[in-house]
Design a protein around this motif. Structure first.
Motif, PDB file in Angstrom:
ATOM      1  N   ILE A 163      -0.929  -9.087  -0.948  1.00  0.00           N
ATOM      2  CA  ILE A 163      -0.800 -10.572  -0.707  1.00  0.00           C
ATOM      3  C   ILE A 163       0.865 -10.701  -1.059  1.00  0.00           C
ATOM      4  O   ILE A 163       1.542 -10.291  -2.064  1.00  0.00           O
ATOM      5  CB  ILE A 163      -1.366 -11.380  -1.935  1.00  0.00           C
ATOM      6  CG1 ILE A 163      -2.771 -11.404  -1.874  1.00  0.00           C
ATOM      7  CG2 ILE A 163      -1.106 -12.673  -1.988  1.00  0.00           C
ATOM      8  CD1 ILE A 163      -3.487 -11.922  -3.026  1.00  0.00           C
ATOM      9  N   LEU A 164       1.594 -10.937   0.065  1.00  0.00           N
ATOM     10  CA  LEU A 164       2.974 -11.443   0.312  1.00  0.00           C
ATOM     11  C   LEU A 164       3.300 -12.879   0.139  1.00  0.00           C
ATOM     12  O   LEU A 164       2.718 -13.588   0.727  1.00  0.00           O
ATOM     13  CB  LEU A 164       3.499 -10.698   1.561  1.00  0.00           C
ATOM     14  CG  LEU A 164       2.989  -9.318   1.570  1.00  0.00           C
ATOM     15  CD1 LEU A 164       3.813  -8.733   2.969  1.00  0.00           C
ATOM     16  CD2 LEU A 164       3.807  -8.314   0.498  1.00  0.00           C
ATOM     17  N   ALA A 192      14.283 -13.869   0.567  1.00  0.00           N
ATOM     18  CA  ALA A 192      14.841 -13.068  -0.500  1.00  0.00           C
ATOM     19  C   ALA A 192      13.593 -12.128  -0.990  1.00  0.00           C
ATOM     20  O   ALA A 192      13.695 -10.830  -1.078  1.00  0.00           O
ATOM     21  CB  ALA A 192      15.665 -13.480  -1.572  1.00  0.00           C
ATOM     22  N   ARG A 193      12.739 -12.713  -1.119  1.00  0.00           N
ATOM     23  CA  ARG A 193      11.473 -12.035  -1.689  1.00  0.00           C
ATOM     24  C   ARG A 193      10.836 -11.115  -0.479  1.00  0.00           C
ATOM     25  O   ARG A 193      10.488  -9.990  -0.511  1.00  0.00           O
ATOM     26  CB  ARG A 193      10.291 -13.083  -1.919  1.00  0.00           C
ATOM     27  CG  ARG A 193      10.506 -13.846  -3.134  1.00  0.00           C
ATOM     28  CD  ARG A 193       9.296 -14.470  -3.710  1.00  0.00           C
ATOM     29  NE  ARG A 193       9.708 -15.059  -4.974  1.00  0.00           N
ATOM     30  CZ  ARG A 193       9.379 -16.664  -5.325  1.00  0.00           C
ATOM     31  NH1 ARG A 193       9.161 -17.244  -4.005  1.00  0.00           N
ATOM     32  NH2 ARG A 193       9.844 -17.086  -6.314  1.00  0.00           N
ATOM     33  N   ALA A 194      10.995 -11.735   0.890  1.00  0.00           N
ATOM     34  CA  ALA A 194      10.536 -10.976   1.922  1.00  0.00           C
ATOM     35  C   ALA A 194      11.336  -9.738   2.214  1.00  0.00           C
ATOM     36  O   ALA A 194      10.970  -8.931   2.580  1.00  0.00           O
ATOM     37  CB  ALA A 194      10.583 -11.778   3.460  1.00  0.00           C
ATOM     38  N   GLY A 243      11.306  -3.317   0.940  1.00  0.00           N
ATOM     39  CA  GLY A 243      11.741  -2.287   0.237  1.00  0.00           C
ATOM     40  C   GLY A 243      10.637  -1.944  -0.520  1.00  0.00           C
ATOM     41  O   GLY A 243      10.506  -0.476  -0.699  1.00  0.00           O
ATOM     42  N   VAL A 244       9.621  -2.630  -1.334  1.00  0.00           N
ATOM     43  CA  VAL A 244       8.633  -1.989  -1.891  1.00  0.00           C
ATOM     44  C   VAL A 244       7.653  -1.337  -0.844  1.00  0.00           C
ATOM     45  O   VAL A 244       7.098  -0.458  -1.177  1.00  0.00           O
ATOM     46  CB  VAL A 244       7.949  -3.304  -2.464  1.00  0.00           C
ATOM     47  CG1 VAL A 244       6.396  -2.741  -3.285  1.00  0.00           C
ATOM     48  CG2 VAL A 244       8.652  -3.747  -3.531  1.00  0.00           C
ATOM     49  N   ALA A 248       7.552 -16.424   4.707  1.00  0.00           N
ATOM     50  CA  ALA A 248       8.310 -15.326   5.273  1.00  0.00           C
ATOM     51  C   ALA A 248       7.388 -14.114   4.928  1.00  0.00           C
ATOM     52  O   ALA A 248       7.514 -13.145   5.537  1.00  0.00           O
ATOM     53  CB  ALA A 248       9.598 -14.931   4.357  1.00  0.00           C
ATOM     54  N   GLY A 249       6.536 -14.135   3.815  1.00  0.00           N
ATOM     55  CA  GLY A 249       5.498 -13.020   3.659  1.00  0.00           C
ATOM     56  C   GLY A 249       4.400 -13.004   4.645  1.00  0.00           C
ATOM     57  O   GLY A 249       3.963 -11.885   5.100  1.00  0.00           O
ATOM     58  N   ALA A 250       4.113 -14.146   5.337  1.00  0.00           N
ATOM     59  CA  ALA A 250       3.409 -13.982   6.510  1.00  0.00           C
ATOM     60  C   ALA A 250       3.902 -13.355   7.638  1.00  0.00           C
ATOM     61  O   ALA A 250       3.143 -12.613   8.419  1.00  0.00           O
ATOM     62  CB  ALA A 250       2.845 -15.474   7.085  1.00  0.00           C
TER      63      ALA A 250
END
Length: 76
Positions: free
Chosen positions: A10-11, A16-18, A23-24, A51-53
């Motif tokens: 789940i993103l 910035a989180r994206a 990186g992860v 952005a996670g989508a």
């Protein structure tokens, strides 16, 4: 205990989180390469928002080549 375990990713949203997510994911790909993990996407369920989508969609579209897909995200 079930016969198989489903692994989900789940993103969250946020630019910035994206970038952090990529990186992860790159680190996960690196670990998988060094441990002879089976090819393909290690996540059977992928979800994201905002952005996670975008990252989730890229991973789902490149599910057959997790390492290559992550490398593509790294170079964006």
């Amino acid at each position: 205990m079930p016969d198989s375990i489903t692994t989900g990713l789940i993103l969250t949203g946020g630019g910035a989180r994206a970038a952090y997510q990529v990186g992860v994911l790159d680190a996960i790909a690196h670990i998988r390469r060094n441990t002879d993990a089976p090819p393909g996407n290690p996540f059977q369920v992928i979800a994201g928002t905002s952005a996670g989508a975008i990252n989730s969609t890229a991973l789902a579209c490149g599910a057959d080549d997790f390492d290559g897909t992550v490398a593509g995200l790294v170079h964006i």
